[in-house]
Design an enzyme around this catalytic site. Structure first.
Site, mmCIF file in Angstrom:
data_model
loop_
_atom_site.group_PDB
_atom_site.id
_atom_site.type_symbol
_atom_site.label_atom_id
_atom_site.label_comp_id
_atom_site.label_asym_id
_atom_site.label_seq_id
_atom_site.Cartn_x
_atom_site.Cartn_y
_atom_site.Cartn_z
ATOM 1 N N LYS A 46 -3.418 14.169 -9.529
ATOM 2 C CA LYS A 46 -2.299 14.797 -8.854
ATOM 3 C C LYS A 46 -0.973 14.145 -9.247
ATOM 4 O O LYS A 46 0.097 14.680 -9.015
ATOM 5 C CB LYS A 46 -2.469 14.625 -7.331
ATOM 6 C CG LYS A 46 -3.773 15.117 -6.790
ATOM 7 C CD LYS A 46 -3.939 14.633 -5.331
ATOM 8 C CE LYS A 46 -5.373 14.763 -4.942
ATOM 9 N NZ LYS A 46 -5.682 13.990 -3.729
ATOM 10 N N GLY A 47 -1.073 12.949 -9.809
ATOM 11 C CA GLY A 47 0.117 12.119 -10.010
ATOM 12 C C GLY A 47 1.200 12.725 -10.877
ATOM 13 O O GLY A 47 2.375 12.389 -10.730
ATOM 14 N N GLU A 102 1.346 13.225 -17.964
ATOM 15 C CA GLU A 102 0.648 12.256 -17.110
ATOM 16 C C GLU A 102 1.688 11.336 -16.460
ATOM 17 O O GLU A 102 2.757 11.099 -17.028
ATOM 18 C CB GLU A 102 -0.360 11.505 -18.009
ATOM 19 C CG GLU A 102 -1.119 10.367 -17.396
ATOM 20 C CD GLU A 102 -2.054 10.712 -16.250
ATOM 21 O OE1 GLU A 102 -1.574 11.323 -15.288
ATOM 22 O OE2 GLU A 102 -3.229 10.297 -16.294
ATOM 23 N N ASP A 103 1.364 10.825 -15.276
ATOM 24 C CA ASP A 103 2.323 9.958 -14.590
ATOM 25 C C ASP A 103 2.477 8.603 -15.285
ATOM 26 O O ASP A 103 3.578 8.133 -15.517
ATOM 27 C CB ASP A 103 1.929 9.777 -13.101
ATOM 28 C CG ASP A 103 0.471 9.351 -12.901
ATOM 29 O OD1 ASP A 103 -0.244 9.113 -13.893
ATOM 30 O OD2 ASP A 103 0.031 9.254 -11.729
ATOM 31 N N ASP A 106 -1.836 3.499 -18.517
ATOM 32 C CA ASP A 106 -2.161 2.135 -18.096
ATOM 33 C C ASP A 106 -3.168 1.572 -19.111
ATOM 34 O O ASP A 106 -2.790 1.185 -20.206
ATOM 35 C CB ASP A 106 -2.696 2.215 -16.664
ATOM 36 C CG ASP A 106 -2.934 0.878 -16.015
ATOM 37 O OD1 ASP A 106 -2.246 -0.085 -16.358
ATOM 38 O OD2 ASP A 106 -3.836 0.779 -15.154
ATOM 39 N N LYS A 134 2.619 1.247 -19.117
ATOM 40 C CA LYS A 134 2.360 -0.185 -18.878
ATOM 41 C C LYS A 134 1.695 -0.729 -20.134
ATOM 42 O O LYS A 134 0.470 -0.823 -20.207
ATOM 43 C CB LYS A 134 1.376 -0.319 -17.713
ATOM 44 C CG LYS A 134 1.994 -0.645 -16.389
ATOM 45 C CD LYS A 134 0.897 -1.085 -15.431
ATOM 46 C CE LYS A 134 1.068 -0.469 -14.088
ATOM 47 N NZ LYS A 134 -0.064 -0.731 -13.187
ATOM 48 N N PHE A 155 1.916 -3.050 -9.982
ATOM 49 C CA PHE A 155 1.401 -1.820 -9.389
ATOM 50 C C PHE A 155 2.574 -1.034 -8.799
ATOM 51 O O PHE A 155 3.273 -1.519 -7.913
ATOM 52 C CB PHE A 155 0.352 -2.107 -8.310
ATOM 53 C CG PHE A 155 -0.371 -0.863 -7.898
ATOM 54 C CD1 PHE A 155 -1.440 -0.389 -8.642
ATOM 55 C CD2 PHE A 155 0.049 -0.137 -6.791
ATOM 56 C CE1 PHE A 155 -2.084 0.795 -8.288
ATOM 57 C CE2 PHE A 155 -0.592 1.041 -6.425
ATOM 58 C CZ PHE A 155 -1.659 1.503 -7.184
ATOM 59 N N VAL A 156 2.782 0.160 -9.326
ATOM 60 C CA VAL A 156 3.934 0.945 -8.913
ATOM 61 C C VAL A 156 3.517 2.195 -8.142
ATOM 62 O O VAL A 156 2.411 2.712 -8.333
ATOM 63 C CB VAL A 156 4.818 1.342 -10.117
ATOM 64 C CG1 VAL A 156 5.555 0.137 -10.670
ATOM 65 C CG2 VAL A 156 4.001 2.027 -11.207
ATOM 66 N N ASP A 162 0.464 6.992 -6.442
ATOM 67 C CA ASP A 162 0.044 6.715 -5.069
ATOM 68 C C ASP A 162 -0.593 5.348 -4.898
ATOM 69 O O ASP A 162 -1.020 4.706 -5.865
ATOM 70 C CB ASP A 162 -0.985 7.762 -4.628
ATOM 71 C CG ASP A 162 -2.356 7.523 -5.272
ATOM 72 O OD1 ASP A 162 -2.402 7.418 -6.518
ATOM 73 O OD2 ASP A 162 -3.351 7.419 -4.532
ATOM 74 N N ARG A 168 3.309 9.246 -2.872
ATOM 75 C CA ARG A 168 3.546 10.178 -3.982
ATOM 76 C C ARG A 168 4.890 10.891 -3.838
ATOM 77 O O ARG A 168 5.477 11.336 -4.815
ATOM 78 C CB ARG A 168 2.448 11.249 -4.026
ATOM 79 C CG ARG A 168 1.075 10.735 -4.420
ATOM 80 C CD ARG A 168 0.175 11.907 -4.781
ATOM 81 N NE ARG A 168 -1.237 11.587 -4.784
ATOM 82 C CZ ARG A 168 -1.904 11.069 -5.818
ATOM 83 N NH1 ARG A 168 -1.274 10.771 -6.920
ATOM 84 N NH2 ARG A 168 -3.199 10.835 -5.739
HETATM 85 P P1 IMP Z 1 -5.550 4.542 -17.237
HETATM 86 O O1 IMP Z 1 -6.774 5.374 -17.482
HETATM 87 O O2 IMP Z 1 -5.898 3.108 -16.951
HETATM 88 O O3 IMP Z 1 -4.479 4.675 -18.289
HETATM 89 O O4 IMP Z 1 -4.972 4.963 -15.846
HETATM 90 C C1 IMP Z 1 -4.323 6.085 -15.577
HETATM 91 C C2 IMP Z 1 -4.350 6.357 -14.094
HETATM 92 O O5 IMP Z 1 -4.473 5.174 -13.278
HETATM 93 C C3 IMP Z 1 -3.023 6.966 -13.708
HETATM 94 O O6 IMP Z 1 -3.039 8.361 -13.873
HETATM 95 C C4 IMP Z 1 -2.872 6.553 -12.266
HETATM 96 O O7 IMP Z 1 -3.529 7.488 -11.446
HETATM 97 C C5 IMP Z 1 -3.604 5.224 -12.167
HETATM 98 N N1 IMP Z 1 -2.668 4.079 -12.205
HETATM 99 C C6 IMP Z 1 -2.534 3.186 -13.187
HETATM 100 N N2 IMP Z 1 -1.569 2.288 -12.896
HETATM 101 C C7 IMP Z 1 -1.094 2.637 -11.682
HETATM 102 C C8 IMP Z 1 -0.052 2.093 -10.841
HETATM 103 O O8 IMP Z 1 0.645 1.100 -11.138
HETATM 104 N N3 IMP Z 1 0.160 2.752 -9.672
HETATM 105 C C9 IMP Z 1 -0.546 3.851 -9.294
HETATM 106 N N4 IMP Z 1 -1.504 4.387 -10.051
HETATM 107 C C10 IMP Z 1 -1.782 3.780 -11.240
#
Ligand code: IMP
Length: 182
Positions: A46-47, A102-103, A106, A134, A155-156, A162, A168
């Site tokens: 949803k982000g 995508e939000d 990470d 990140k 962590f943001v 969220d 959100r």
């Molecule tokens: P990845 O697969 O590790 O790149 O993570 C992506 C997902 O992790 C994002 O779409 C977010 O939902 C969640 N996420 C990663 N870092 C954060 C953060 O700092 N705050 C909130 N959600 C995060």
């Protein structure tokens, strides 16, 4: 003895004005890169919703939306983190110019998984736009074509991001500060 309830706090990292300015720039750049093509924005629920809504309005010309939902299980901080598809797209992407929205990028595991399944569906172009990156946390070799802001390893929340489904709706991005124990 009275119990003191300490609350979570959110320290502003990126103001709504900076976000709006950057999204305007990204929208212009995306249209410059694909001057004539209809662009399908593919939002990751949803982000990505607030980012997609604002970005879509900054890309002139023909733009459509579709949404996909994924969830991670296992330890996301570990390279064995697995991703599961919870909601697929409504329509085919074959032959289309697709921009995954995508939000945050990470570890990159979510986008790595999505790119793999989307690539198999033969889009004409497949690009990625993320509001936040990140960089330090990356595990998978994933690169976003359009990045709003590179941020430190914190962590943001806010602007779609969220903590247990909350925050959100914040119009800015902030660092979540949890209350200390004791
Ligand atoms: P990845 O697969 O590790 O790149 O993570 C992506 C997902 O992790 C994002 O779409 C977010 O939902 C969640 N996420 C990663 N870092 C954060 C953060 O700092 N705050 C909130 N959600 C995060």
């Amino acid at each position: 003895m009275a119990t003191v309830v300490k609350k979570e706090k959110v320290k502003t990292l990126i103001t709504r004005a900076r976000i709006a300015k950057r999204i305007r720039e990204m929208g212009k750049q995306i249209r410059k890169d694909f001057p004539k093509e209809p662009i399908l924005l593919l939002g990751v629920l949803k982000g990505a919703v607030p980012f997609l809504a604002d970005l879509a309005r900054q890309i002139p010309g023909e733009v459509t939306f579709d949404f996909i939902a994924v969830s991670s299980y296992g330890k996301a901080s570990h390279s064995s983190g697995q991703v599961k598809l919870n909601k697929d797209l409504d329509s085919s992407i074959e032959g289309k110019t697709v921009l995954v929205v995508e939000d945050i990028l990470d570890t990159g595991l979510t986008l790595q998984y999505l790119l793999r399944i989307l690539q198999q569906r033969k889009p004409k172009h497949l690009r990625i736009a993320v509001l936040l990156d990140k960089v330090e946390r990356r595990i998978a070799n994933v690169h976003a074509d359009y990045v709003g802001f590179a941020i430190p390893n914190e962590f943001v929340v806010g602007f779609g991001l969220d903590f247990a489904e909350r925050y959100r709706n914040l119009p800015h991005v902030g660092v979540l500060q949890l209350p200390c124990e004791g």
